[in-house]
Design an enzyme around this catalytic site. Sequence first.
Site, PDB file in Angstrom:
ATOM      1  N   TYR A  11       0.837  -1.191  -0.039  1.00 16.28           N
ATOM      2  CA  TYR A  11      -0.071  -0.086   0.291  1.00 16.28           C
ATOM      3  C   TYR A  11       0.695   1.357   0.094  1.00 16.28           C
ATOM      4  CZ  TYR A  11      -3.510   3.298   2.200  1.00 16.28           C
ATOM      5  OH  TYR A  11      -4.013   4.437   2.510  1.00 16.28           O
ATOM      6  N   ASN A  35       1.632  -9.807   0.691  1.00 20.45           N
ATOM      7  CA  ASN A  35       0.320  -8.908   1.031  1.00 20.45           C
ATOM      8  C   ASN A  35       0.363  -7.806  -0.290  1.00 20.45           C
ATOM      9  OD1 ASN A  35      -1.788  -8.314   2.658  1.00 20.45           O
ATOM     10  ND2 ASN A  35      -1.000  -6.591   3.493  1.00 20.45           N
ATOM     11  N   LYS A  84       1.807  -6.478   9.131  1.00 22.77           N
ATOM     12  CA  LYS A  84       1.471  -5.246   9.976  1.00 22.77           C
ATOM     13  C   LYS A  84      -0.004  -5.457  10.748  1.00 22.77           C
ATOM     14  CE  LYS A  84      -1.287  -3.455   5.965  1.00 22.77           C
ATOM     15  NZ  LYS A  84      -1.704  -2.282   5.240  1.00 22.77           N
ATOM     16  N   ASN A  99       9.740 -11.751  10.272  1.00 23.28           N
ATOM     17  CA  ASN A  99       9.582 -10.740   9.265  1.00 23.28           C
ATOM     18  C   ASN A  99      10.177  -9.300   9.739  1.00 23.28           C
ATOM     19  OD1 ASN A  99       8.118 -11.362   6.536  1.00 23.28           O
ATOM     20  ND2 ASN A  99       7.304 -12.862   8.280  1.00 23.28           N
ATOM     21  N   SER A 124       6.131   3.309  13.480  1.00 26.64           N
ATOM     22  CA  SER A 124       4.507   3.720  13.814  1.00 26.64           C
ATOM     23  C   SER A 124       4.585   4.391  15.036  1.00 26.64           C
ATOM     24  CB  SER A 124       3.829   2.013  13.692  1.00 26.64           C
ATOM     25  OG  SER A 124       2.619   2.306  14.068  1.00 26.64           O
ATOM     26  N   TYR A 149       3.307  -6.975  17.110  1.00 18.33           N
ATOM     27  CA  TYR A 149       3.437  -6.027  16.089  1.00 18.33           C
ATOM     28  C   TYR A 149       4.295  -4.590  16.560  1.00 18.33           C
ATOM     29  CZ  TYR A 149       2.913  -2.250  12.754  1.00 18.33           C
ATOM     30  OH  TYR A 149       2.872  -1.238  11.743  1.00 18.33           O
ATOM     31  N   LYS A 153       8.310  -3.024  15.971  1.00 23.10           N
ATOM     32  CA  LYS A 153       8.707  -1.584  15.454  1.00 23.10           C
ATOM     33  C   LYS A 153       9.661  -1.242  16.348  1.00 23.10           C
ATOM     34  CE  LYS A 153       6.496  -1.687  11.712  1.00 23.10           C
ATOM     35  NZ  LYS A 153       7.327  -1.766  10.399  1.00 23.10           N
ATOM     36  N   ASN A 199      -8.593  -2.297   9.927  1.00 23.57           N
ATOM     37  CA  ASN A 199      -8.697  -0.711   9.972  1.00 23.57           C
ATOM     38  C   ASN A 199      -9.867  -0.152   9.398  1.00 23.57           C
ATOM     39  OD1 ASN A 199      -5.569  -1.488   9.137  1.00 23.57           O
ATOM     40  ND2 ASN A 199      -5.893  -0.252  11.261  1.00 23.57           N
ATOM     41  N   ALA A 216     -19.128  -1.506  12.631  1.00 22.97           N
ATOM     42  CA  ALA A 216     -19.067  -1.663  14.111  1.00 22.97           C
ATOM     43  C   ALA A 216     -18.126  -0.260  14.507  1.00 22.97           C
ATOM     44  CB  ALA A 216     -18.605  -2.672  14.635  1.00 22.97           C
ATOM     45  N   PHE A 218     -16.141   0.958  17.398  1.00 23.93           N
ATOM     46  CA  PHE A 218     -15.758   0.391  18.702  1.00 23.93           C
ATOM     47  C   PHE A 218     -15.743   1.450  19.675  1.00 23.93           C
ATOM     48  CE2 PHE A 218     -13.300  -2.366  15.451  1.00 23.93           C
ATOM     49  CZ  PHE A 218     -14.324  -3.536  15.657  1.00 23.93           C
ATOM     50  N   ARG A 292     -12.916  -1.703  21.407  1.00 24.56           N
ATOM     51  CA  ARG A 292     -12.013  -2.817  21.262  1.00 24.56           C
ATOM     52  C   ARG A 292     -10.856  -2.995  22.308  1.00 24.56           C
ATOM     53  NH1 ARG A 292      -9.666  -2.342  15.014  1.00 24.56           N
ATOM     54  NH2 ARG A 292      -8.510  -0.554  16.051  1.00 24.56           N
TER      55      ARG A 292
HETATM   56  P1  NAD Z   1       1.652  -3.612   3.059  1.00 24.26           P
HETATM   57  O1  NAD Z   1       1.371  -4.947   3.804  1.00 24.26           O
HETATM   58  O2  NAD Z   1       0.352  -3.169   2.050  1.00 24.26           O
HETATM   59  O3  NAD Z   1       3.119  -3.600   2.473  1.00 24.26           O
HETATM   60  C1  NAD Z   1       4.212  -4.287   2.996  1.00 24.26           C
HETATM   61  C2  NAD Z   1       4.495  -4.928   1.842  1.00 24.26           C
HETATM   62  O4  NAD Z   1       5.725  -5.759   1.996  1.00 24.26           O
HETATM   63  C3  NAD Z   1       3.705  -5.914   1.043  1.00 24.26           C
HETATM   64  O5  NAD Z   1       3.581  -5.628  -0.587  1.00 24.26           O
HETATM   65  C4  NAD Z   1       4.128  -7.304   1.470  1.00 24.26           C
HETATM   66  O6  NAD Z   1       4.087  -8.215   0.328  1.00 24.26           O
HETATM   67  C5  NAD Z   1       5.791  -7.044   1.606  1.00 24.26           C
HETATM   68  N1  NAD Z   1       6.471  -8.016   2.611  1.00 24.26           N
HETATM   69  C6  NAD Z   1       5.885  -8.539   3.879  1.00 24.26           C
HETATM   70  N2  NAD Z   1       6.982  -9.300   4.401  1.00 24.26           N
HETATM   71  C7  NAD Z   1       7.987  -9.245   3.374  1.00 24.26           C
HETATM   72  C8  NAD Z   1       8.966  -9.998   3.402  1.00 24.26           C
HETATM   73  N3  NAD Z   1       9.484 -10.829   4.609  1.00 24.26           N
HETATM   74  N4  NAD Z   1      10.136  -9.759   2.449  1.00 24.26           N
HETATM   75  C9  NAD Z   1       9.758  -9.112   1.417  1.00 24.26           C
HETATM   76  N5  NAD Z   1       8.342  -8.438   1.066  1.00 24.26           N
HETATM   77  C10 NAD Z   1       7.562  -8.381   2.193  1.00 24.26           C
HETATM   78  O7  NAD Z   1       1.729  -2.965   4.199  1.00 24.26           O
HETATM   79  P2  NAD Z   1       1.779  -0.892   4.153  1.00 24.26           P
HETATM   80  O8  NAD Z   1       0.582  -0.425   4.746  1.00 24.26           O
HETATM   81  O9  NAD Z   1       2.194  -0.590   2.907  1.00 24.26           O
HETATM   82  O10 NAD Z   1       2.943  -0.690   5.276  1.00 24.26           O
HETATM   83  C11 NAD Z   1       4.444  -0.553   4.819  1.00 24.26           C
HETATM   84  C12 NAD Z   1       5.115  -0.688   6.189  1.00 24.26           C
HETATM   85  O11 NAD Z   1       4.634   0.672   7.140  1.00 24.26           O
HETATM   86  C13 NAD Z   1       5.078  -1.736   7.151  1.00 24.26           C
HETATM   87  O12 NAD Z   1       6.337  -1.960   7.712  1.00 24.26           O
HETATM   88  C14 NAD Z   1       4.001  -1.335   8.145  1.00 24.26           C
HETATM   89  O13 NAD Z   1       4.220  -1.815   9.310  1.00 24.26           O
HETATM   90  C15 NAD Z   1       4.411   0.079   8.394  1.00 24.26           C
HETATM   91  N6  NAD Z   1       3.367   0.826   8.747  1.00 24.26           N
HETATM   92  C16 NAD Z   1       1.979   0.747   8.144  1.00 24.26           C
HETATM   93  C17 NAD Z   1       1.122   1.446   8.788  1.00 24.26           C
HETATM   94  C18 NAD Z   1      -0.402   1.214   8.185  1.00 24.26           C
HETATM   95  O14 NAD Z   1      -1.392   1.785   8.830  1.00 24.26           O
HETATM   96  N7  NAD Z   1      -0.554   1.116   6.777  1.00 24.26           N
HETATM   97  C19 NAD Z   1       1.045   2.383   9.845  1.00 24.26           C
HETATM   98  C20 NAD Z   1       2.405   2.599  10.252  1.00 24.26           C
HETATM   99  C21 NAD Z   1       3.505   1.626   9.968  1.00 24.26           C
HETATM  100  N1  UDP Z   2     -12.712   1.438  14.531  1.00 28.20           N
HETATM  101  C1  UDP Z   2     -13.822   1.209  14.530  1.00 28.20           C
HETATM  102  N2  UDP Z   2     -14.333   0.495  13.623  1.00 28.20           N
HETATM  103  C2  UDP Z   2     -13.460  -0.461  12.931  1.00 28.20           C
HETATM  104  C3  UDP Z   2     -12.101  -0.216  13.025  1.00 28.20           C
HETATM  105  C4  UDP Z   2     -11.854   0.609  13.609  1.00 28.20           C
HETATM  106  O1  UDP Z   2     -14.792   1.807  15.378  1.00 28.20           O
HETATM  107  O2  UDP Z   2     -14.042  -1.354  12.141  1.00 28.20           O
HETATM  108  C5  UDP Z   2     -12.049   2.671  15.487  1.00 28.20           C
HETATM  109  C6  UDP Z   2     -10.956   2.015  16.525  1.00 28.20           C
HETATM  110  O3  UDP Z   2     -11.441   1.929  17.564  1.00 28.20           O
HETATM  111  C7  UDP Z   2     -10.061   3.375  16.488  1.00 28.20           C
HETATM  112  C8  UDP Z   2     -10.133   3.949  14.940  1.00 28.20           C
HETATM  113  O4  UDP Z   2     -11.154   3.180  14.497  1.00 28.20           O
HETATM  114  O5  UDP Z   2     -10.599   4.396  17.321  1.00 28.20           O
HETATM  115  C9  UDP Z   2      -8.786   3.920  14.212  1.00 28.20           C
HETATM  116  O6  UDP Z   2      -8.533   2.316  14.127  1.00 28.20           O
HETATM  117  P1  UDP Z   2      -7.685   1.446  13.168  1.00 28.20           P
HETATM  118  O7  UDP Z   2      -7.456   0.235  13.256  1.00 28.20           O
HETATM  119  O8  UDP Z   2      -7.969   1.912  11.872  1.00 28.20           O
HETATM  120  O9  UDP Z   2      -5.988   2.237  13.633  1.00 28.20           O
HETATM  121  P2  UDP Z   2      -5.380   2.260  14.885  1.00 28.20           P
HETATM  122  O10 UDP Z   2      -6.361   1.498  16.085  1.00 28.20           O
HETATM  123  O11 UDP Z   2      -4.253   1.411  14.421  1.00 28.20           O
HETATM  124  O12 UDP Z   2      -5.164   3.628  15.388  1.00 28.20           O
END
Ligand code: NAD
Ligand code: UDP
Length: 341
Positions: A11, A35, A84, A99, A124, A149, A153, A199, A216, A218, A292
């Site tokens: 993503y 993923n 993640k 991982n 994060s 998780y 980090k 999410n 829902a 939460f 939650r």
């Molecule tokens: P994502 O799952 O969409 O992207 C991660 C990518 O890494 C995927 O394409 C997956 O196939 C690949 N991958 C996973 N394990 C691997 C491995 N062992 N070797 C090679 N490739 C691998 O996730 P994202 O939302 O794009 O997140 C990217 C990074 O940002 C992650 O490290 C995640 O923990 C961090 N992050 C994401 C969020 C969020 O809410 N999306 C928030 C904070 C931090």
């Molecule tokens: N949340 C919710 N319903 C859902 C998913 C999330 O009400 O199905 C709420 C959750 O309780 C939080 C906010 O939305 O207050 C963001 O949640 P998310 O899981 O997206 O991110 P994080 O909890 O990691 O900040």
Amino acid sequence: MKVLVTGGLGYIGSHTCVQLIENGHTPVVMDNLSNSKALVLNRIEALTGQRPSFHLGDVRDEAFLDSIFAQHQIDAVIHFAGLKAVGESVSKPLEYYDNNVNGSLVLARSMRKAGVKNIIFSSSATVYGDPQQVPITEDSPTGATTNPYGRSKYIVEQCLSDLFTAEDDWSITLLRYFNPVGAHPSGTLGEDPQGIPNNLMPFIAQVAVGRRDKLAVFGDDYPTPDGTGVRDYIHVMDLADGHLAALNALTNKSGLHIYNLGTGKGSSVLDMVNAFSAACGHPVAYEIHPRRAGDIAECWASTAKAEQDLGWKATRDIAQMSADTWHWQSNNPQGYDELEK
Ligand code: NAD
Ligand code: UDP
């Protein structure tokens, strides 16, 4: 710059690849597709006119990484690859530490062998746990995270900090993302969660498009303005631009830097429901559920440090986040379609 993007088809990685290309950089993508889907490369190419060099493999495979560094003159690495899902990490801690932690260590070792010492790491806001105060500044306490998780980090942050202490010719940037949402404005790249989304934003989008009945919510008894949880949602395009700013700041200047990437504004669950309903043109159905487990009441970033050091600031609001997510979701109701050529 030639930038190795681990997890570059995911993503955040895919949006960052587009912004890298648009700004004259050359991403080299590696991903194990655990993923993500290979067809994301087609989407990146359609948007930018360039198809990144792609290496299918795992970040824990040191020989594989060594071969990428041997083939390409890499200037810097942006390390997205990892698992993640918070809930899944509780039931699969070994997979998450392997991982996320082991993968990062293998990567750093391979980088050192290749003489590449510029890295941006995806951390994060979860490392802050339940913050004592908002907005959260980068020097707030970390480590009190409640799940594998978040701990993975935090551990990688510690490993990279210790690496810098030992070898101060590294340039290491830890980016602590708040809540990434939204999609590329073209509607061709976006978040494609497997199974039931954990999410908020992808869940709302799937309700809006008719894949799920209702959201829902939460908890509506938090000490927040409307009782629902408050988070700092940041548009994925702003996040991608934050990586560009960090890249420009870090390369060939050794140091250990930590930045929050957020907007500095908190929005409640109901704010997001309302913004999305306006974007899609019909109400998003929801009902109130109990809190939650593990959720905190509120969390948003202080953005002053990134603004001052990187000259970067998020510009897109929740109306834009909702509009772009809706564009992506309505164009791709089932996410990336495997049958697509
Ligand atoms: P994502 O799952 O969409 O992207 C991660 C990518 O890494 C995927 O394409 C997956 O196939 C690949 N991958 C996973 N394990 C691997 C491995 N062992 N070797 C090679 N490739 C691998 O996730 P994202 O939302 O794009 O997140 C990217 C990074 O940002 C992650 O490290 C995640 O923990 C961090 N992050 C994401 C969020 C969020 O809410 N999306 C928030 C904070 C931090
Ligand atoms: N949340 C919710 N319903 C859902 C998913 C999330 O009400 O199905 C709420 C959750 O309780 C939080 C906010 O939305 O207050 C963001 O949640 P998310 O899981 O997206 O991110 P994080 O909890 O990691 O900040």
